[in-house]
Design a protein around this motif. Sequence first.
Motif, PDB file in Angstrom:
ATOM      1  N   LEU A  52       0.847  -1.193   0.000  1.00 21.82           N
ATOM      2  CA  LEU A  52       0.000   0.000   0.000  1.00 21.82           C
ATOM      3  C   LEU A  52       0.883   1.245   0.000  1.00 21.82           C
ATOM      4  N   PRO A  53       0.314   2.396  -0.342  1.00 19.85           N
ATOM      5  CA  PRO A  53       1.109   3.627  -0.307  1.00 19.85           C
ATOM      6  C   PRO A  53       1.630   3.914   1.102  1.00 19.85           C
ATOM      7  N   ARG A  54       2.814   4.476   1.157  1.00 20.96           N
ATOM      8  CA  ARG A  54       3.365   4.934   2.439  1.00 20.96           C
ATOM      9  C   ARG A  54       2.409   5.992   2.966  1.00 20.96           C
ATOM     10  N   HIS A  55       2.109   5.930   4.265  1.00 20.32           N
ATOM     11  CA  HIS A  55       1.120   6.850   4.811  1.00 20.32           C
ATOM     12  C   HIS A  55       1.420   7.226   6.254  1.00 20.32           C
ATOM     13  N   LYS A  56       0.847   8.369   6.627  1.00 19.78           N
ATOM     14  CA  LYS A  56       0.940   8.880   7.996  1.00 19.78           C
ATOM     15  C   LYS A  56      -0.469   8.884   8.569  1.00 19.78           C
ATOM     16  N   HIS A  57      -0.607   8.451   9.812  1.00 24.42           N
ATOM     17  CA  HIS A  57      -1.904   8.437  10.486  1.00 24.42           C
ATOM     18  C   HIS A  57      -2.088   9.702  11.317  1.00 24.42           C
ATOM     19  N   THR A  58      -3.268  10.329  11.175  1.00 26.79           N
ATOM     20  CA  THR A  58      -3.576  11.497  11.997  1.00 26.79           C
ATOM     21  C   THR A  58      -4.194  11.096  13.333  1.00 26.79           C
ATOM     22  N   GLY A  59      -4.627   9.841  13.444  1.00 28.89           N
ATOM     23  CA  GLY A  59      -5.193   9.314  14.676  1.00 28.89           C
ATOM     24  C   GLY A  59      -4.659   7.912  14.908  1.00 28.89           C
ATOM     25  N   GLU A  60      -5.097   7.298  16.007  1.00 29.49           N
ATOM     26  CA  GLU A  60      -4.595   5.960  16.323  1.00 29.49           C
ATOM     27  C   GLU A  60      -5.307   4.886  15.498  1.00 29.49           C
ATOM     28  N   VAL A  61      -4.626   3.728  15.399  1.00 26.21           N
ATOM     29  CA  VAL A  61      -5.133   2.580  14.654  1.00 26.21           C
ATOM     30  C   VAL A  61      -4.990   1.341  15.526  1.00 26.21           C
ATOM     31  N   PHE A  62      -6.012   0.496  15.474  1.00 26.74           N
ATOM     32  CA  PHE A  62      -6.016  -0.778  16.178  1.00 26.74           C
ATOM     33  C   PHE A  62      -6.190  -1.855  15.116  1.00 26.74           C
ATOM     34  N   ALA A  63      -5.379  -2.906  15.146  1.00 29.76           N
ATOM     35  CA  ALA A  63      -5.430  -3.930  14.101  1.00 29.76           C
ATOM     36  C   ALA A  63      -5.317  -5.326  14.696  1.00 29.76           C
ATOM     37  N   LEU A  64      -6.043  -6.246  14.087  1.00 31.00           N
ATOM     38  CA  LEU A  64      -5.990  -7.659  14.459  1.00 31.00           C
ATOM     39  C   LEU A  64      -5.895  -8.466  13.177  1.00 31.00           C
ATOM     40  N   THR A  65      -4.919  -9.362  13.107  1.00 30.90           N
ATOM     41  CA  THR A  65      -4.707 -10.173  11.920  1.00 30.90           C
ATOM     42  C   THR A  65      -5.373 -11.530  12.099  1.00 30.90           C
ATOM     43  N   PHE A  66      -6.137 -11.956  11.081  1.00 27.40           N
ATOM     44  CA  PHE A  66      -6.852 -13.240  11.122  1.00 27.40           C
ATOM     45  C   PHE A  66      -6.115 -14.347  10.371  1.00 27.40           C
ATOM     46  N   SER A  67      -5.491 -13.998   9.238  1.00 32.80           N
ATOM     47  CA  SER A  67      -4.799 -15.019   8.445  1.00 32.80           C
ATOM     48  C   SER A  67      -3.677 -14.374   7.653  1.00 32.80           C
ATOM     49  N   GLY A  68      -2.752 -15.215   7.189  1.00 35.64           N
ATOM     50  CA  GLY A  68      -1.625 -14.707   6.420  1.00 35.64           C
ATOM     51  C   GLY A  68      -0.692 -13.890   7.291  1.00 35.64           C
ATOM     52  N   CYS A  69       0.066 -13.008   6.656  1.00 29.70           N
ATOM     53  CA  CYS A  69       0.941 -12.111   7.401  1.00 29.70           C
ATOM     54  C   CYS A  69       1.192 -10.844   6.604  1.00 29.70           C
TER      55      CYS A  69
END
Length: 159
Positions: free
Chosen positions: A57-74
């Motif tokens: 994906l494009p390189r990006h900057k977050h203006t707020g927080e992000v929460f992530a959970l991975t289900f499959s793959g990596c």
Amino acid sequence: MTTMPPALAGIPHVTHRSENELPFVDFMEGLAVQLLQVDIESGLWVVRARFAPGLTLPRHKHTGEVFALTFSGCWKYLEYPEVNTAGSYLFEPAGAVHTLHAPATNAETTEAWFAIRGANLNVNDAGEVESVWDAGFIRDTYLALCKEAGHSNPNVIGL
């Protein structure tokens, strides 16, 4: 037999969506998204994403927080050594800058859930903003892609 407790006055009800109520649509080559919830006023957007092996994906900057959970793959950020595998949880503070990558060596599609506040400011190598993905952009793009794919009126929470 299971009985339901009585509803409590003044307590809001939960909102539920089954997996088949919200379609996955191709957002760009190698990326399919399912918009689960959007709140334009608070800047919240919650998506499930499927990354094809080799997607960057494009390189990006977050203006707020992000929460992530991975289900499959990596997947990983090219700027960091950690790899997010099935079961991994990730927190990103506001201001984080990185490039999401699903390795081409993945034997399966990577699937992850993201709750994002604010915007992704997609930046070029000079750090200049080239595009902005925020709750409004994701909502409008998802609805247009759903319509194009023949999925009318997806029941996204917050619409």
